[in-house]
Design a protein around this motif. Structure first.
Motif, PDB file in Angstrom:
ATOM      1  N   MET A  14       0.899  -1.125   0.058  1.00 21.03           N
ATOM      2  CA  MET A  14      -0.026  -0.090   0.019  1.00 21.03           C
ATOM      3  C   MET A  14       1.068   1.318  -0.176  1.00 21.03           C
ATOM      4  SD  MET A  14      -3.022   1.131   2.341  1.00 21.03           S
ATOM      5  CE  MET A  14      -1.926   0.986   4.094  1.00 21.03           C
ATOM      6  N   ALA A  15       0.709   1.869  -1.001  1.00 22.93           N
ATOM      7  CA  ALA A  15       1.642   3.320  -1.228  1.00 22.93           C
ATOM      8  C   ALA A  15       1.205   4.368   0.084  1.00 22.93           C
ATOM      9  CB  ALA A  15       1.282   3.977  -2.330  1.00 22.93           C
ATOM     10  N   SER A  16       2.203   4.929   0.771  1.00 24.84           N
ATOM     11  CA  SER A  16       1.856   5.788   1.887  1.00 24.84           C
ATOM     12  C   SER A  16       1.272   7.173   1.082  1.00 24.84           C
ATOM     13  CB  SER A  16       3.072   6.188   2.382  1.00 24.84           C
ATOM     14  OG  SER A  16       2.934   7.102   3.426  1.00 24.84           O
ATOM     15  N   GLN A  17       0.364   7.634   2.014  1.00 29.53           N
ATOM     16  CA  GLN A  17      -0.069   8.858   1.491  1.00 29.53           C
ATOM     17  C   GLN A  17       0.433  10.020   2.531  1.00 29.53           C
ATOM     18  OE1 GLN A  17      -4.570   8.803   1.337  1.00 29.53           O
ATOM     19  NE2 GLN A  17      -4.513   6.908   0.622  1.00 29.53           N
ATOM     20  N   LEU A  18       1.368   9.902   3.285  1.00 27.56           N
ATOM     21  CA  LEU A  18       1.904  10.794   4.105  1.00 27.56           C
ATOM     22  C   LEU A  18       2.847  11.769   3.560  1.00 27.56           C
ATOM     23  CD1 LEU A  18       2.639   8.594   7.310  1.00 27.56           C
ATOM     24  CD2 LEU A  18       1.255  10.624   7.195  1.00 27.56           C
ATOM     25  N   PRO A  19       2.681  13.173   3.695  1.00 26.68           N
ATOM     26  CA  PRO A  19       3.535  14.082   3.145  1.00 26.68           C
ATOM     27  C   PRO A  19       4.725  13.952   3.997  1.00 26.68           C
ATOM     28  CG  PRO A  19       1.972  15.033   4.167  1.00 26.68           C
ATOM     29  CD  PRO A  19       1.391  13.623   4.302  1.00 26.68           C
ATOM     30  N   PRO A  20       6.011  14.445   3.364  1.00 31.04           N
ATOM     31  CA  PRO A  20       7.014  14.751   4.284  1.00 31.04           C
ATOM     32  C   PRO A  20       6.718  15.633   5.332  1.00 31.04           C
ATOM     33  CG  PRO A  20       7.536  15.593   2.148  1.00 31.04           C
ATOM     34  CD  PRO A  20       6.362  14.775   1.920  1.00 31.04           C
ATOM     35  N   GLU A  21       7.423  15.784   6.461  1.00 30.73           N
ATOM     36  CA  GLU A  21       7.229  16.702   7.445  1.00 30.73           C
ATOM     37  C   GLU A  21       8.167  17.863   7.270  1.00 30.73           C
ATOM     38  OE1 GLU A  21       7.184  17.033  12.331  1.00 30.73           O
ATOM     39  OE2 GLU A  21       7.528  15.159  11.406  1.00 30.73           O
ATOM     40  N   PHE A  22       9.313  17.519   6.642  1.00 34.13           N
ATOM     41  CA  PHE A  22      10.586  18.605   6.356  1.00 34.13           C
ATOM     42  C   PHE A  22      10.915  18.392   5.042  1.00 34.13           C
ATOM     43  CE2 PHE A  22      10.619  17.149  10.920  1.00 34.13           C
ATOM     44  CZ  PHE A  22      10.453  18.393  11.553  1.00 34.13           C
ATOM     45  N   ILE A  23      11.276  19.660   4.399  1.00 31.24           N
ATOM     46  CA  ILE A  23      11.992  19.531   3.040  1.00 31.24           C
ATOM     47  C   ILE A  23      13.442  19.962   3.500  1.00 31.24           C
ATOM     48  CG2 ILE A  23      11.938  20.767   1.096  1.00 31.24           C
ATOM     49  CD1 ILE A  23       9.518  19.050   1.421  1.00 31.24           C
ATOM     50  N   VAL A  24      14.436  19.198   2.780  1.00 30.61           N
ATOM     51  CA  VAL A  24      15.823  19.415   2.681  1.00 30.61           C
ATOM     52  C   VAL A  24      16.099  20.228   1.534  1.00 30.61           C
ATOM     53  CG1 VAL A  24      18.020  18.537   2.829  1.00 30.61           C
ATOM     54  CG2 VAL A  24      16.043  17.352   3.957  1.00 30.61           C
ATOM     55  N   LYS A  25      16.802  21.473   1.562  1.00 30.38           N
ATOM     56  CA  LYS A  25      17.054  22.326   0.578  1.00 30.38           C
ATOM     57  C   LYS A  25      18.718  22.354   0.619  1.00 30.38           C
ATOM     58  CE  LYS A  25      12.868  25.130   1.163  1.00 30.38           C
ATOM     59  NZ  LYS A  25      12.404  26.550   1.581  1.00 30.38           N
ATOM     60  N   ILE A  26      19.195  22.020  -0.706  1.00 30.22           N
ATOM     61  CA  ILE A  26      20.576  21.923  -0.928  1.00 30.22           C
ATOM     62  C   ILE A  26      21.129  23.186  -1.923  1.00 30.22           C
ATOM     63  CG2 ILE A  26      22.667  20.610  -1.713  1.00 30.22           C
ATOM     64  CD1 ILE A  26      20.910  18.125  -0.850  1.00 30.22           C
ATOM     65  N   ASP A  27      21.780  23.982  -1.528  1.00 35.73           N
ATOM     66  CA  ASP A  27      22.312  24.694  -2.490  1.00 35.73           C
ATOM     67  C   ASP A  27      23.630  23.994  -3.195  1.00 35.73           C
ATOM     68  OD1 ASP A  27      23.649  27.025  -3.735  1.00 35.73           O
ATOM     69  OD2 ASP A  27      24.045  28.397  -2.036  1.00 35.73           O
ATOM     70  N   TYR A  28      23.420  23.811  -4.519  1.00 34.24           N
ATOM     71  CA  TYR A  28      24.203  22.959  -5.268  1.00 34.24           C
ATOM     72  C   TYR A  28      25.355  24.053  -5.771  1.00 34.24           C
ATOM     73  CZ  TYR A  28      20.928  18.970  -5.092  1.00 34.24           C
ATOM     74  OH  TYR A  28      20.275  18.150  -4.588  1.00 34.24           O
ATOM     75  N   ASP A  29      25.226  25.276  -5.837  1.00 32.83           N
ATOM     76  CA  ASP A  29      26.008  26.126  -6.343  1.00 32.83           C
ATOM     77  C   ASP A  29      27.565  25.911  -5.396  1.00 32.83           C
ATOM     78  OD1 ASP A  29      24.659  26.729  -8.616  1.00 32.83           O
ATOM     79  OD2 ASP A  29      23.944  28.569  -7.750  1.00 32.83           O
ATOM     80  N   HIS A  30      27.001  25.829  -4.081  1.00 32.47           N
ATOM     81  CA  HIS A  30      28.209  25.652  -3.028  1.00 32.47           C
ATOM     82  C   HIS A  30      28.352  24.377  -2.649  1.00 32.47           C
ATOM     83  CE1 HIS A  30      26.792  29.821  -2.630  1.00 32.47           C
ATOM     84  NE2 HIS A  30      28.176  30.202  -2.309  1.00 32.47           N
TER      85      HIS A  30
END
Length: 502
Positions: free
Chosen positions: A1-17
């Motif tokens: 059964m596929a989860s319907q739970l959205p992520p609680e946090f979003i990880v943001k990465i600055d790929y330029d650095h």
């Protein structure tokens, strides 16, 4: 059964650095950070432990709460809906770590400390001695002396006492719930600072036997690791009846956490779940409790104080009175914001009462019954700073107990996922590759620094009150004033509202 739970946090990465050093991948213990030509986060696995953020050499990582546009509803909050989704997918009890995170009123923050000025001058702690030392144990109501040929001797027999150089004790956290390195850091800091650490209900690893003079050993319902040598390798023995984060229920250490060392220390087979019952199966009355207290005193040759730990519940004052009359030398009260490694979320968030009200009620009840000197009171349940310490002592505590604050000092980010065993900081885990991330020497230094800082702040507070010892503050509710508290709460706390004089 596929989860319907959205992520609680979003990880943001600055790929330029981002230099693609993969340090974040190596440090992530929850499997969130993966490398596929570049670092690719699996947002659903992020718990905001901040390990990757801390160790990224380019500060290229940030973590943000996933602000989904849920349809606004004051009753069906996003977290309520997400919890329902979790249980619809798993059919299980929701577990949580740490203490109650709900926005209940924090009474410490609505108490102010009165200060001295002209007619009762303050004391300068930089130039005058300030005494933070206190003693735990039963005190006599009076002292008697004998005079023999001009030499005065104490005639009163004193019960066993424990000297604390600072009125702060490290909370009960078991070996199993936290790592051996965390236990070592707590024990070493307790010795350095002249205070105590508590083993919790998981027994005492033999590497810590040399710290016996700074250790409280615990006898809980599961009796894990309890034997004669264990009882005697301590400064004090504590019978655990209740815990603030989970009043009325037992404990559970999953079998996957029970390796060979924990198996030996707890005296249970490796790989088996350590289930502590909700009640002690030999305690169903105050008389039963008294029998156990005196059995422990017999086993330790009456050389150590015996304490009893209870959770803060509505009839806590009557319970504490019975415990003192049963022969306990110390009563520890743990409020509903107290931390834990694992507890059902429904218990953590809905059961128990604030420590401030429980402490005031217990101190007043024991005073009213004339037995306050018969036992010391320890106050636990989210003591966050030195001001909380001072206010707790003014409400009637002899000393306070810190758990979460101690973990934060060692590196904990309060991500509340202790029960998973994946602690990225080497604290609430038994995985060797994670445990070694916590250096006991470094951890103990950070803990010692915390107690030193709080101790210095307590001296400043005492000076502002015009007293030079922490014991002069104990139970002095006249030095507290309430702000934005209703009349009933002020009455329960036994303090006056701010602005009221004599």
């Amino acid at each position: 059964m596929a989860s319907q739970l959205p992520p609680e946090f979003i990880v943001k990465i600055d790929y330029d650095h981002c230099r693609r050093c993969r340090r974040c991948v190596m440090n992530c213990s929850f499997g969130c950070m993966q490398f596929k030509d570049k670092v690719v986060p699996d947002h659903k696995k992020c718990v905001a432990c901040h390990r990757c953020v801390t160790f990224c050499p380019e500060s290229a990582i940030t973590i943000a709460k996933n602000e989904l546009a849920y349809k606004e509803n004051a009753n069906w909050l996003p977290e309520v809906r997400q919890n329902i989704l979790k249980q619809a997918e798993t059919g299980g009890i929701l577990l949580a770590g740490m203490g109650n995170p709900r926005p209940f009123q924090i009474l410490w923050d609505h108490m102010l400390i009165d200060a001295c000025q002209v007619t009762n001058p303050s004391i300068d702690p930089l130039r005058e001695p300030m005494e933070l030392r206190t003693y735990l144990g039963k005190k006599p109501n009076l002292l008697e002396f004998t005079d023999r040929n001009g030499e005065v001797d104490l005639a009163t027999t004193l019960q066993p006492q424990i000297k604390l150089d600072v009125p702060i004790v490290f909370a009960a956290m078991s070996y199993g719930a936290i790592s051996l390195n965390a236990h070592k850091a707590l024990a070493l800091a307790a010795k350095r600072s002249g205070t105590l650490m508590n083993t919790g209900e998981g027994g005492l690893h033999e590497d810590l036997y040399s710290y016996a003079g700074n250790i409280i050993v615990q006898v809980a319902s599961g009796r894990f690791g309890v034997h004669s040598e264990y009882l005697n390798t301590s400064a004090m023995v504590e019978i655990k009846i209740g815990q603030g984060a989970k009043p009325g229920i037992g404990g559970h250490l999953p079998g996957e956490k029970v390796g060979e060392e924990i198996s030996k220390t707890r005296m249970i087979p490796a790989g088996t779940d350590a289930l502590s019952p909700a009640p002690h199966h030999d305690i169903y009355s105050i008389e039963d409790l008294s029998q156990l207290i005196y059995a422990i005193k017999e086993a330790t040759d009456y050389t150590k104080p015996v304490g009893v730990k209870i959770s803060a519940v509505h009839n806590v004052a009557a319970i504490a009175s019975g415990i003192v009359r049963a022969g306990a030398d110390v009563v520890t009260i743990d409020g509903f914001r107290g931390g834990t490694g694992a507890t059902p979320m429904v218990i953590r968030d809905n059961v128990g009462i604030p420590i401030e009200l429980a402490l005031a009620a217990v101190d007043q009840r024991l005073r009213d019954e004339g037995i306050r000197n018969n036992a010391s009171i320890l106050c636990a349940g989210s003591i966050r700073n030195s001001a909380d310490v001072a206010k707790a002592i003014a409400l009637g505590a002899d000393a306070v107990v810190i758990g979460t604050a101690a973990l934060v000092a060692m590196g904990c980010r309060v991500c509340q996922n202790c029960y998973t065993g994946n602690c990225a900081w080497g604290i609430a885990t038994q995985k060797p590759e994670l445990v070694r991330r916590l250096d006991p020497q470094v951890g103990s230094e950070r803990l010692s620094n915390l107690l030193k800082a709080w101790g210095n702040e307590l001296r400043e507070i005492l000076g502002s009150l015009g007293v030079n010892s922490i014991e002069s503050l104990r139970g002095s509710r006249e030095r507290l004033r309430g702000i934005n508290l209703d009349e009933q709460t002020l009455k329960l706390l036994g303090i006056k509202p701010a602005g009221i004089g004599q």
